[in-house]
Design a protein around this motif. Sequence first.
Motif, PDB file in Angstrom:
ATOM      1  N   MET A 123       0.972  -1.043   0.072  1.00 27.08           N
ATOM      2  CA  MET A 123      -0.071  -0.194  -0.022  1.00 27.08           C
ATOM      3  C   MET A 123       0.909   1.167  -0.022  1.00 27.08           C
ATOM      4  N   LEU A 124       1.816   1.357   0.648  1.00 30.01           N
ATOM      5  CA  LEU A 124       3.062   2.369   0.740  1.00 30.01           C
ATOM      6  C   LEU A 124       3.515   2.472  -0.529  1.00 30.01           C
ATOM      7  N   SER A 125       3.923   1.561  -1.203  1.00 35.14           N
ATOM      8  CA  SER A 125       4.656   1.707  -2.642  1.00 35.14           C
ATOM      9  C   SER A 125       3.550   2.255  -3.521  1.00 35.14           C
ATOM     10  N   ALA A 126       2.278   1.709  -3.477  1.00 32.39           N
ATOM     11  CA  ALA A 126       1.297   2.132  -4.466  1.00 32.39           C
ATOM     12  C   ALA A 126       1.244   3.773  -4.276  1.00 32.39           C
ATOM     13  N   SER A 127       1.088   4.095  -3.053  1.00 33.39           N
ATOM     14  CA  SER A 127       0.817   5.406  -2.740  1.00 33.39           C
ATOM     15  C   SER A 127       2.162   6.309  -3.196  1.00 33.39           C
ATOM     16  N   ALA A 128       3.346   5.996  -3.130  1.00 33.30           N
ATOM     17  CA  ALA A 128       4.398   6.521  -3.391  1.00 33.30           C
ATOM     18  C   ALA A 128       4.298   6.744  -5.105  1.00 33.30           C
ATOM     19  N   VAL A 129       4.114   5.633  -5.887  1.00 32.64           N
ATOM     20  CA  VAL A 129       4.158   5.699  -7.267  1.00 32.64           C
ATOM     21  C   VAL A 129       2.941   6.509  -7.729  1.00 32.64           C
ATOM     22  N   THR A 130       1.805   6.642  -7.105  1.00 33.50           N
ATOM     23  CA  THR A 130       0.607   7.696  -7.246  1.00 33.50           C
ATOM     24  C   THR A 130       0.995   9.056  -7.119  1.00 33.50           C
ATOM     25  N   GLY A 131       1.789   9.245  -6.067  1.00 36.16           N
ATOM     26  CA  GLY A 131       2.175  10.769  -5.627  1.00 36.16           C
ATOM     27  C   GLY A 131       3.287  10.936  -6.634  1.00 36.16           C
ATOM     28  N   GLN A 132       4.315  10.220  -7.095  1.00 39.40           N
ATOM     29  CA  GLN A 132       5.203  10.507  -7.896  1.00 39.40           C
ATOM     30  C   GLN A 132       4.617  10.708  -9.264  1.00 39.40           C
ATOM     31  N   PHE A 133       3.597   9.968  -9.868  1.00 39.29           N
ATOM     32  CA  PHE A 133       2.778  10.458 -10.899  1.00 39.29           C
ATOM     33  C   PHE A 133       2.157  11.759 -11.080  1.00 39.29           C
ATOM     34  N   PHE A 134       1.396  11.969  -9.954  1.00 43.45           N
ATOM     35  CA  PHE A 134       0.941  13.323  -9.991  1.00 43.45           C
ATOM     36  C   PHE A 134       1.958  14.423  -9.618  1.00 43.45           C
ATOM     37  N   ILE A 135       3.072  14.361  -9.229  1.00 46.00           N
ATOM     38  CA  ILE A 135       4.113  15.547  -9.022  1.00 46.00           C
ATOM     39  C   ILE A 135       4.890  15.569 -10.462  1.00 46.00           C
ATOM     40  N   TYR A 136       4.985  14.534 -11.447  1.00 46.99           N
ATOM     41  CA  TYR A 136       5.581  14.777 -12.621  1.00 46.99           C
ATOM     42  C   TYR A 136       4.687  15.451 -13.578  1.00 46.99           C
ATOM     43  N   SER A 137       3.527  15.051 -13.147  1.00 48.27           N
ATOM     44  CA  SER A 137       2.093  15.771 -14.303  1.00 48.27           C
ATOM     45  C   SER A 137       2.032  16.990 -14.055  1.00 48.27           C
ATOM     46  N   LEU A 138       2.076  17.262 -12.858  1.00 54.55           N
ATOM     47  CA  LEU A 138       2.077  18.772 -12.357  1.00 54.55           C
ATOM     48  C   LEU A 138       2.989  19.574 -12.742  1.00 54.55           C
ATOM     49  N   VAL A 139       4.435  19.243 -12.911  1.00 57.35           N
ATOM     50  CA  VAL A 139       5.722  19.840 -13.308  1.00 57.35           C
ATOM     51  C   VAL A 139       5.561  19.938 -14.590  1.00 57.35           C
ATOM     52  N   LYS A 140       5.074  18.849 -15.392  1.00 59.94           N
ATOM     53  CA  LYS A 140       4.849  18.795 -16.868  1.00 59.94           C
ATOM     54  C   LYS A 140       4.059  20.007 -17.419  1.00 59.94           C
ATOM     55  N   GLU A 141       2.721  19.767 -16.778  1.00 61.67           N
ATOM     56  CA  GLU A 141       1.894  20.780 -17.226  1.00 61.67           C
ATOM     57  C   GLU A 141       1.962  22.349 -16.726  1.00 61.67           C
ATOM     58  N   PHE A 142       2.443  22.619 -15.450  1.00 62.00           N
ATOM     59  CA  PHE A 142       2.362  23.936 -14.943  1.00 62.00           C
ATOM     60  C   PHE A 142       3.687  24.448 -14.769  1.00 62.00           C
ATOM     61  N   GLY A 143       4.930  23.656 -14.609  1.00 64.03           N
ATOM     62  CA  GLY A 143       6.035  24.023 -14.115  1.00 64.03           C
ATOM     63  C   GLY A 143       6.450  24.004 -12.629  1.00 64.03           C
ATOM     64  N   ALA A 144       7.612  23.948 -12.429  1.00 68.67           N
ATOM     65  CA  ALA A 144       8.050  23.740 -10.974  1.00 68.67           C
ATOM     66  C   ALA A 144       7.649  24.706  -9.920  1.00 68.67           C
ATOM     67  N   LEU A 145       7.481  25.935 -10.358  1.00 67.72           N
ATOM     68  CA  LEU A 145       6.965  27.016  -9.317  1.00 67.72           C
ATOM     69  C   LEU A 145       5.803  26.495  -8.986  1.00 67.72           C
ATOM     70  N   VAL A 146       4.627  26.144  -9.846  1.00 68.93           N
ATOM     71  CA  VAL A 146       3.415  25.568  -9.219  1.00 68.93           C
ATOM     72  C   VAL A 146       3.580  24.579  -8.367  1.00 68.93           C
ATOM     73  N   LEU A 147       4.660  23.324  -8.707  1.00 71.68           N
ATOM     74  CA  LEU A 147       4.671  22.456  -7.796  1.00 71.68           C
ATOM     75  C   LEU A 147       5.294  22.714  -6.412  1.00 71.68           C
ATOM     76  N   ALA A 148       6.164  23.901  -6.319  1.00 70.01           N
ATOM     77  CA  ALA A 148       6.640  24.330  -4.967  1.00 70.01           C
ATOM     78  C   ALA A 148       5.226  24.934  -4.357  1.00 70.01           C
ATOM     79  N   ALA A 149       4.601  25.530  -4.868  1.00 69.28           N
ATOM     80  CA  ALA A 149       3.522  26.281  -4.304  1.00 69.28           C
ATOM     81  C   ALA A 149       2.393  25.403  -3.734  1.00 69.28           C
TER      82      ALA A 149
END
Length: 110
Positions: free
Chosen positions: A1-27
């Motif tokens: 369950m922990l690994s699945a949560s980590a993978v899901t979190g990474q997916f959302f992080i990468y997609s957020l950076v790809k779509e909106f940039g690092a500044l939005v991720l930091a915010a």
Amino acid sequence: MLSASAVTGQFFIYSLVKEFGALVLAATMNMRQVLSILTSYVLYSHPITFLQILSLCMVFASLFYKSYLSYLKGKDKEPKSPGVVDKAIGKATPEEVTELKSAVDQEDDK
């Protein structure tokens, strides 16, 4: 369950950076931390000082300002209006295409 949560979190992080940039991720990450802190204050009845509130406001105001400046900078890079050739693609009649081509040729001659 922990690994699945980590993978899901990474997916959302990468997609957020790809779509909106690092500044939005930091915010977003800062907002998550602030909400976590405020939730802790509410659930466990911790006192919060005026200086802590002021600091949080200063951090988010500066992040918002930096995001706003980046937005304005990106908006200036966008083309103001489509070029002559772009207008001809897909929506012009053959007569309009011929007219636009001659206009382009005249511009090239200048």
